[in-house]
Design a protein around this motif. Sequence first.
Motif, PDB file in Angstrom:
ATOM      1  N   TYR A  65      84.125  38.417  33.275  1.00 52.81           N
ATOM      2  CA  TYR A  65      83.244  39.524  33.636  1.00 52.81           C
ATOM      3  C   TYR A  65      83.842  40.284  34.818  1.00 52.81           C
ATOM      4  CZ  TYR A  65      79.757  36.854  30.979  1.00 52.81           C
ATOM      5  OH  TYR A  65      79.070  36.163  30.001  1.00 52.81           O
ATOM      6  N   VAL A  66      83.717  41.592  34.768  1.00 54.80           N
ATOM      7  CA  VAL A  66      84.090  42.431  35.900  1.00 54.80           C
ATOM      8  C   VAL A  66      82.804  43.025  36.466  1.00 54.80           C
ATOM      9  CG1 VAL A  66      85.376  44.451  36.679  1.00 54.80           C
ATOM     10  CG2 VAL A  66      86.369  42.929  34.954  1.00 54.80           C
ATOM     11  N   ALA A  67      82.619  42.922  37.774  1.00 53.23           N
ATOM     12  CA  ALA A  67      81.395  43.408  38.450  1.00 53.23           C
ATOM     13  C   ALA A  67      80.162  42.734  37.854  1.00 53.23           C
ATOM     14  CB  ALA A  67      81.294  44.929  38.340  1.00 53.23           C
ATOM     15  N   TYR A  68      80.156  41.413  37.859  1.00 51.38           N
ATOM     16  CA  TYR A  68      79.086  40.607  37.268  1.00 51.38           C
ATOM     17  C   TYR A  68      77.781  40.794  38.048  1.00 51.38           C
ATOM     18  CZ  TYR A  68      76.779  36.442  35.333  1.00 51.38           C
ATOM     19  OH  TYR A  68      75.925  35.579  34.699  1.00 51.38           O
ATOM     20  N   LYS A  69      76.695  41.073  37.322  1.00 52.86           N
ATOM     21  CA  LYS A  69      75.394  41.295  37.970  1.00 52.86           C
ATOM     22  C   LYS A  69      74.474  40.094  37.796  1.00 52.86           C
ATOM     23  CE  LYS A  69      75.554  46.316  37.232  1.00 52.86           C
ATOM     24  NZ  LYS A  69      76.840  46.320  36.515  1.00 52.86           N
ATOM     25  N   GLY A  70      74.656  39.340  36.723  1.00 49.62           N
ATOM     26  CA  GLY A  70      73.817  38.168  36.496  1.00 49.62           C
ATOM     27  C   GLY A  70      72.416  38.490  36.052  1.00 49.62           C
ATOM     28  N   ASP A  71      72.205  39.668  35.470  1.00 45.70           N
ATOM     29  CA  ASP A  71      70.863  40.068  35.040  1.00 45.70           C
ATOM     30  C   ASP A  71      70.648  39.886  33.541  1.00 45.70           C
ATOM     31  OD1 ASP A  71      72.489  41.984  34.031  1.00 45.70           O
ATOM     32  OD2 ASP A  71      71.657  43.662  35.160  1.00 45.70           O
ATOM     33  N   GLY A  72      71.563  39.192  32.908  1.00 41.79           N
ATOM     34  CA  GLY A  72      71.431  38.961  31.471  1.00 41.79           C
ATOM     35  C   GLY A  72      71.959  40.084  30.614  1.00 41.79           C
ATOM     36  N   LYS A  73      72.385  41.182  31.235  1.00 41.73           N
ATOM     37  CA  LYS A  73      72.901  42.327  30.495  1.00 41.73           C
ATOM     38  C   LYS A  73      74.428  42.431  30.546  1.00 41.73           C
ATOM     39  CE  LYS A  73      68.695  45.026  31.383  1.00 41.73           C
ATOM     40  NZ  LYS A  73      68.145  46.279  31.973  1.00 41.73           N
ATOM     41  N   ASP A  74      75.042  41.505  31.273  1.00 40.68           N
ATOM     42  CA  ASP A  74      76.498  41.554  31.410  1.00 40.68           C
ATOM     43  C   ASP A  74      77.195  41.263  30.079  1.00 40.68           C
ATOM     44  OD1 ASP A  74      77.002  41.798  34.445  1.00 40.68           O
ATOM     45  OD2 ASP A  74      75.513  40.183  34.292  1.00 40.68           O
ATOM     46  N   GLU A  75      78.218  42.041  29.798  1.00 44.96           N
ATOM     47  CA  GLU A  75      79.026  41.840  28.599  1.00 44.96           C
ATOM     48  C   GLU A  75      80.420  41.386  29.021  1.00 44.96           C
ATOM     49  OE1 GLU A  75      78.458  42.035  25.344  1.00 44.96           O
ATOM     50  OE2 GLU A  75      76.332  42.558  25.574  1.00 44.96           O
ATOM     51  N   PRO A  76      80.926  40.291  28.450  1.00 44.85           N
ATOM     52  CA  PRO A  76      82.285  39.864  28.800  1.00 44.85           C
ATOM     53  C   PRO A  76      83.313  40.902  28.355  1.00 44.85           C
ATOM     54  CG  PRO A  76      81.446  38.580  26.948  1.00 44.85           C
ATOM     55  CD  PRO A  76      80.301  39.395  27.458  1.00 44.85           C
ATOM     56  N   MET A  77      84.423  40.953  29.087  1.00 49.48           N
ATOM     57  CA  MET A  77      85.482  41.920  28.796  1.00 49.48           C
ATOM     58  C   MET A  77      86.424  41.422  27.697  1.00 49.48           C
ATOM     59  SD  MET A  77      85.346  44.619  30.855  1.00 49.48           S
ATOM     60  CE  MET A  77      87.038  45.179  30.767  1.00 49.48           C
ATOM     61  N   ASN A  78      86.290  40.182  27.301  1.00 50.07           N
ATOM     62  CA  ASN A  78      87.255  39.573  26.375  1.00 50.07           C
ATOM     63  C   ASN A  78      86.565  38.974  25.167  1.00 50.07           C
ATOM     64  OD1 ASN A  78      86.106  37.636  28.169  1.00 50.07           O
ATOM     65  ND2 ASN A  78      87.628  36.149  27.492  1.00 50.07           N
ATOM     66  N   THR A  79      87.375  38.610  24.179  1.00 48.68           N
ATOM     67  CA  THR A  79      86.908  37.896  22.993  1.00 48.68           C
ATOM     68  C   THR A  79      87.461  36.483  23.073  1.00 48.68           C
ATOM     69  OG1 THR A  79      86.948  39.922  21.674  1.00 48.68           O
ATOM     70  CG2 THR A  79      86.935  37.835  20.479  1.00 48.68           C
ATOM     71  N   THR A  80      86.606  35.507  23.226  1.00 46.75           N
ATOM     72  CA  THR A  80      87.078  34.141  23.483  1.00 46.75           C
ATOM     73  C   THR A  80      87.636  33.447  22.238  1.00 46.75           C
ATOM     74  OG1 THR A  80      84.840  33.273  23.160  1.00 46.75           O
ATOM     75  CG2 THR A  80      85.492  33.844  25.408  1.00 46.75           C
ATOM     76  N   VAL A  81      87.206  33.871  21.067  1.00 51.51           N
ATOM     77  CA  VAL A  81      87.758  33.318  19.826  1.00 51.51           C
ATOM     78  C   VAL A  81      88.261  34.486  18.985  1.00 51.51           C
ATOM     79  CG1 VAL A  81      87.362  31.838  17.826  1.00 51.51           C
ATOM     80  CG2 VAL A  81      86.064  31.451  19.929  1.00 51.51           C
TER      81      VAL A  81
END
Length: 607
Positions: free
Chosen positions: A202-218
């Motif tokens: 995460y870039v600029a993580y807010k922790g409000d449940g709306k954060d979207e990861p910048m990567n695809t883990t699989v």
Amino acid sequence: MKREGNIKISSENMMPIIKKWLYSDKDIFLREIVANGVDAITKYKKLAVLGEADGKEEEYRILISVDRKAKTLTVEDNGIGMTEEEVENYITQIAFSGASDFLAKYEKAGGDGIIGHFGLGFYSAYMVSENVEIFTKSYKDVPAVHWESDGNATYSIEKCDKKDRGTKIVMHILAEEKEFLEESNIKNLVRKYCSFMPYNIYVAYKGDGKDEPMNTTVPLYMKNPKDCTDDDYKKFYQDTFMDYNEPIFWVHLNMDYPFNLKGILYFPKIRNKVELERGKVKLYCNQVFIADNIKEVIPEFLMLLNGVIDCPDIPLNVSRSFLQNDREVKKISKHITKKVADKLINLFKNDRAKFENCWEDTSNFIKFGCIKDEEFYEKIKEVIIYKNTDGKFVTFKELLGNEEEEAKADGKKGEDKKAPKTIYYASDELQQAQYIKMFKDAGLDAILCDTFIDPHFLSFIEYKTPDKIKFMRIDADIDGALKSEDSVEDTVLADIFKNAIGDDKLTVKFEKLKSGVPALIITDEYMRRYTEMGQMYGMTNGELAKTMIVNTSNPIIEKIKQLDNEKQKFVASYVYSLALLSFKKLDADELDKFVNANIQLLDDYIK
């Protein structure tokens, strides 16, 4: 209690070198720091599986944040963390990443998945930082640790009040590197280097449940091909290469033995340009981006494709010269080539119609691959196809017909073999339309070879099959079926053309053809190919001798001797220019003469 010490390096001059020259691209530091975080999480997960750490459910993640006011860039993970002793060992002893210790301890339990190749990774931060701090808390029940150094071979270490397990790296960015304090730039670097890392970033993580990861883990290439749909492959291609033209087809690599190799290679539409369009094959190690187009691993001709290759078995901490001579790397390269060849063969056998529909987009790649890689040619030579002037595709065997079977039936021995069969080809359907018509009217066939690589490829095929085939352009020779009757030499006509053209190297021959057009044919197949191949590689070639065939059935040729000297010279020169147009591109002087001749014709017509 706060302690101070010296970073253990072999020379006091080492740190400035690391800061400036550790990597060719300084922005790679973010990949290294994030990769260390991935490493730390992987280690912790392994301990949890072994029951040596708390295995409670949690999201493993890496948080990246920028503080422009404080001029810091921070990367934080919730991995294994470090004790004070481990910080001393793994941070203050340069080039000792800790992966070797960890693998040695847990190899019997299966220590795969540790990156461990980035020995100096942490110190890459000093390429962009004036000072770096580490806040880390081990999974063990020991105090957290704060480490700090300005990169001048000294450091300080003390206990701190970090509550959560994991490691936080705080980089105080140099004034001249302020671009790394722009959030948009950091996001671009994450996309470039970390798109497929196995834990959420995460870039600029807010922790409000709306954060979207910048990567695809699989990423798709890590999945079983059976679980992937065509739409999945197309979407992955578009997202990865930002190319919204659909790929023609693809090869999914999925191998666990004798080496670990996963990836997807896509066949993009190859545009007709003077040189082959370079693709982009991204190389990864355990989902960590390494570089584009590593030719030591990926055969040169496959770099015309787009794709991703992930191979943990590649020794990334060695020089490219080592890679060139490494036997395992060569095996990997050969396997990739084999899988691409297998895909082409299977497509040809199982769906020839699709194979033919794709040929115009893939032929340049396939021909280039044959020329550059003999093993690739040997594998796919049976499925190379040629398009004839009727639009039908034929293979090499189909071009030869049943000659080989007939020879066997007749019981002919090697010394009684026929001369190589001549296959005629057209390089430009429009420009050579009159010759194509002549061939069709005579019941003859020709193939189309109209790409820039064909002169080289035809010579390559002749070299590989010297006793079976030779290629001649459709205007390079006169087949017996095109002749009306044998013509006799005409010294008067020969002198008219030689005087008009002024070329001492020109050989003039005469043929009476069934068709009245064209008036002249200039032939020299190998001179033309030599010139075209030279142009392909950016070389210029001197003018070589050529032969001109005069068609005595042409009405202009029949009348030229009746003209006065001036008109003879004009007409001879003009029809010669017409013949040159189909033989090669006119040079500046030839084009100037031809344009002036056309202006004169128009002027005479208007008068």
